[in-house]
Design a protein around this motif. Sequence first.
Motif, short mmCIF file in Angstrom:
data_model
loop_
_atom_site.label_atom_id
_atom_site.label_comp_id
_atom_site.label_asym_id
_atom_site.label_seq_id
_atom_site.Cartn_x
_atom_site.Cartn_y
_atom_site.Cartn_z
N LEU A 1 0.84 -1.22 0.00
CA LEU A 1 0.00 0.00 0.00
C LEU A 1 0.87 1.26 0.00
CD1 LEU A 1 -2.78 -1.07 2.59
CD2 LEU A 1 -2.98 -0.98 0.11
N SER A 2 1.50 1.64 -1.18
CA SER A 2 1.01 1.12 -2.47
C SER A 2 2.11 1.06 -3.54
CB SER A 2 -0.09 2.02 -3.02
OG SER A 2 -1.22 2.06 -2.23
N ALA B 1 -5.01 -3.37 -4.44
CA ALA B 1 -3.92 -4.11 -3.81
C ALA B 1 -4.31 -5.54 -3.48
CB ALA B 1 -3.46 -3.38 -2.54
#
Length: 259
Positions: free
Chosen positions: A38-39, A237
């Motif tokens: 993240l990210s 994600a």
Amino acid sequence: MRSSSLGQVSARVRLDWGPAAVRETVHGADLAVVVDVLSFTTTVSVALDGGAEVHPYQWADDTAAEYARAHQATLAVGRLEARDSGNVASVSLSPATIRSSSGLSRLVLPSPNGSTISARLAEGGAGVVAASLRNRSAVAEWLTDRLHADPSSAVTVIAAGERWPDGSLRPAVEDLWGAGSVIAALGDHGVSSLSPEAATAVAAFDSVWPGIDGSLLRCASGRELAEKGFEADVLVAAEVDMSACVPLLRDGRFVDAAA
């Protein structure tokens, strides 16, 4: 003097945290993986899926814009900077903005964690790849071919983590899961000799799989993004194995080694 015990040198697959760990854990490893779910590494995978190459850059300051101009590249700004500017078309560290952009060929991606680790790993002479949950199997397969070709080779996986306000490392569980997902996939391909640290990362990933999307939304970093209006980035994600790209750092930029 370098401590071999801290470097996990008895194992072929190693796991450690943050930029400061690079010098120890990469020693003697021909291959290195940076994981910043993240990210940074998720965004790298989305950009490469779209046909762009990614130039990691360590500093989010005026020099980043100069660097982007010199490379005729698009500069990714901070998430909040993009939103607060009122320009909804701005490209940022948000993988959702990268996915919705068109015509990107070169992207400069400033990141104090993922970019810094990538640069330090490259300085150590290792082959550097960027992994996330999205491309964990593709990366593991690419690594496996090289590990099997040279039985003396080793790989170090660096979980990027986040930063506390004072700049110190904040271990981030999503990066432990991401690192564990890659190491688990290596095991599926017959790669063994894990350090206890690497084995612990696999156990952490197994504990949240297959409900990892919900876990990402509930973890501290995921909640922080969602509360700021970036829940879509967390969901990107969580796209486990949705990408076949293998971002390889070559001449200062990530390109798809699988292409």
